[in-house]
Design an enzyme around this catalytic site. Structure first.
Site, PDB file in Angstrom:
ATOM      1  N   HIS A  55      -1.981  -8.498  -2.066  1.00  0.00           N
ATOM      2  CA  HIS A  55      -2.598  -8.417  -0.873  1.00  0.00           C
ATOM      3  C   HIS A  55      -4.104  -7.731  -0.954  1.00  0.00           C
ATOM      4  O   HIS A  55      -4.565  -7.068  -0.129  1.00  0.00           O
ATOM      5  CB  HIS A  55      -1.771  -7.606   0.206  1.00  0.00           C
ATOM      6  CG  HIS A  55      -0.636  -8.437   0.722  1.00  0.00           C
ATOM      7  ND1 HIS A  55      -0.389  -9.253   1.522  1.00  0.00           N
ATOM      8  CD2 HIS A  55       0.621  -8.238  -0.002  1.00  0.00           C
ATOM      9  CE1 HIS A  55       1.032  -9.610   1.519  1.00  0.00           C
ATOM     10  NE2 HIS A  55       1.532  -9.119   0.498  1.00  0.00           N
ATOM     11  N   ASN A 128       4.643 -11.004   6.626  1.00  0.00           N
ATOM     12  CA  ASN A 128       3.666 -11.926   6.239  1.00  0.00           C
ATOM     13  C   ASN A 128       3.859 -13.036   7.490  1.00  0.00           C
ATOM     14  O   ASN A 128       4.512 -12.705   8.595  1.00  0.00           O
ATOM     15  CB  ASN A 128       4.497 -12.746   5.314  1.00  0.00           C
ATOM     16  CG  ASN A 128       4.260 -11.978   3.723  1.00  0.00           C
ATOM     17  OD1 ASN A 128       3.052 -11.344   3.591  1.00  0.00           O
ATOM     18  ND2 ASN A 128       5.302 -11.929   2.959  1.00  0.00           N
ATOM     19  N   TYR A 338       5.580   0.676  -1.643  1.00  0.00           N
ATOM     20  CA  TYR A 338       4.315   0.674  -1.113  1.00  0.00           C
ATOM     21  C   TYR A 338       3.747   1.975  -0.817  1.00  0.00           C
ATOM     22  O   TYR A 338       2.559   2.100  -1.307  1.00  0.00           O
ATOM     23  CB  TYR A 338       4.493   0.153   0.411  1.00  0.00           C
ATOM     24  CG  TYR A 338       4.328  -1.286   0.309  1.00  0.00           C
ATOM     25  CD1 TYR A 338       3.348  -2.037   1.051  1.00  0.00           C
ATOM     26  CD2 TYR A 338       5.174  -2.097  -0.295  1.00  0.00           C
ATOM     27  CE1 TYR A 338       3.157  -3.370   1.171  1.00  0.00           C
ATOM     28  CE2 TYR A 338       5.024  -3.568  -0.181  1.00  0.00           C
ATOM     29  CZ  TYR A 338       4.187  -4.221   0.468  1.00  0.00           C
ATOM     30  OH  TYR A 338       3.928  -5.578   0.561  1.00  0.00           O
TER      31      TYR A 338
END
Length: 487
Positions: A55, A128, A338
């Site tokens: 990303h 997504n 993350y």
């Protein structure tokens, strides 16, 4: 004299000449004492932070979520209680596999990362534009991404690695079918749906838990590109989706999404014929219909792309009272990865940056020091309980922080032996076949052309393994690809 219009150095000192370096004579060498030159060059050398592993290239926009259906029956989450309640949001759209300089119109899933700045902290739904993913277990994620990135020797994209991995992991069949279909190249970020993808949990004031999936349905409709259209657009404007969003916001053509959820009572997960925590699967709407709960509108571009879009630190671990995780193995892995990636990219105090700190709540904790520690968040006066408050707990100071026991998550019953489960009543092909059979004839043809064009670059043994997978999903699916490959 007011120096607000002076050019200054970083310490605020006025700069008399920003265009000419200090030198020993007109034609002589530069002097090390030119501290302004040194400051400019040193800062320039450090202007970039590591790009995201996935990303990397994206578009960020602020907006508002308006609740249209009260969910207090299912959750104590403040932003989901009270019809008409509005919550500030930030959304980052992205392509997944490309680098910062890649084209927006690549065939690739699109990231749809949403942040709610709630009165009880930031709630992130990092999903997504697809309701599923290629994997069900995060331990495979690094290997998968290696196949999507560049070959370590040639530095070129590698169809052999990509298809070889998918051939060994038939769980990817559903998402591969989505990616290679017309849905694989959205025309822009406004005209595509978004999904939380994972299963999350909700819990109410009674301590009852529910499983939930989030859906964001574009009110602009869904528009996709063919391979030919995308190839042309990539050459004309690699930043097509970014430009489209900037134009829409500038023209006050604010994009909107209808927010919907699917909700499953906790007990039903134990007996439902599909593993509700398997990210490669969807919940059939016939069993768990979509419930409309609100509207997401995007209406303000960031003032500084780097500060707000490049440094926004979305993470599935940003959960708030009333919203929790689930046994989804991919989600469980992302809860760590993350936030850890943000600490690596930006620094341990990344949550003090304005785009990341709570806008509608105050952060009170015992974490101190580290790079960039301070009070950078403009929405509150202090990072913690005050500069003189204790950096440990519990403590006996007058400003001692207390546990918020009233927001405790109800216990989750676990049952099973600790092991590495490789097979567990999984069906990797039915939903992929169902999706294929939904396509119109012309879309089936484009799907086959896209797959065969890429798969033809892989070795024969990989092609044959993939043909077996496609045929298990649907016989016609496999036969068409075999014919296209000359097999």
């Amino acid at each position: 004299m007011n120096n607000s219009h002076y050019l200054t150095s970083q310490n605020g000192a006025p700069i008399a000449d920003d265009q000419n370096s200090l030198s020993a004579g007109e034609r002589g060498p530069l002097l090390l004492q030119d501290w302004h030159l040194i400051e400019k060059l040193a800062h320039f050398n450090r202007e970039r932070i590591p790009e995201r592993v996935v990303h990397a290239k994206g578009t960020g926009v602020y907006g508002t979520f308006t609740l249209t259906k009260d969910l207090s029956e299912f959750t104590i989450a403040d932003h989901f209680n009270g019809v008409g309640k509005q919550t500030e949001t930030f959304v980052r759209f992205s392509t997944v596999g490309g680098e910062m300089g890649s084209a927006d119109a690549e065939r690739d899933p699109r990231g749809f990362g949403l942040r709610f700045y709630t009165t009880r902290g930031n709630h992130d739904i990092v999903g997504n534009n697809t309701p599923t993913f290629f994997l069900r277990d995060g331990i495979k994620f690094p290997d998968f991404i290696h196949t999507q990135k560049r070959h370590p020797q040639t530095n070129l994209k590698d169809p052999q690695a990509m298809w070889d991995f998918w051939a060994q992991n038939p769980e990817a069949m559903h998402q591969v079918t989505i990616l290679m279909s017309d849905r694989g190249i959205p025309a822009n970020y406004r005209q595509m749906h978004g999904y939380g993808s994972h299963t999350f949990s909700l819990w109410n004031a009674k301590g009852e838990r529910f499983w939930v999936k989030f859906h964001f349905k574009s009110q602009q409709g869904v528009v996709n590109l063919t391979n030919a259209q995308a190839d042309k657009l990539k050459g004309i404007d690699p930043d097509s989706s970014q430009r489209d969003m900037v134009i829409a916001i500038t023209d006050k053509n604010f994009p909107k999404w209808t927010v919907k959820v699917q909700i499953m009572p906790e007990a039903e997960a134990n007996t439902y014929h599909i593993n509700p925590f398997d990210l490669t699967k969807v919940w059939p709407h016939a069993d768990y219909p979509l419930i409309e709960i609100g509207e997401l509108e995007l209406n303000r571009m960031p003032n500084n792309y780097f500060a707000e879009v490049e440094q926004v630190a979305l993470a599935p671990s940003n959960l708030v009272p009333g919203v929790g995780a689930s046994p989804d193995k991919m989600l469980q892995a992302r809860l760590f990865s993350y936030a850890d990636a943000q600490r690596y990219r930006i620094g341990t105090n990344y949550n003090q940056l304005p785009v990341n700190c709570p806008h509608a709540a105050k952060a009170n904790h015992h974490q101190r020091a580290g790079a960039m520690a301070g009070t950078q968040c403009p929405f509150q006066g202090s990072q913690t309980g005050g500069d003189t408050s204790a950096n440990y707990g519990p403590n006996t100071t007058s400003a001692a922080l207390q546990d918020a026991a009233q927001f405790a998550e109800p216990p989750l019953r676990l049952d099973g032996e600790a092991a590495r489960y490789s097979r567990y009543n999984q069906d990797d092909f039915s939903q992929a076949g169902n999706l294929y059979r939904m396509f119109a004839e012309d879309e089936k043809q484009r799907l086959v052309e896209t797959i065969s064009g890429s798969l033809s670059q892989a070795s024969l043994d990989v092609q044959q393994k993939m043909l077996a997978h496609f045929s298990q999903a649907d016989v016609d699916y496999g036969q068409r690809i075999a014919k296209a490959l000359g097999l």
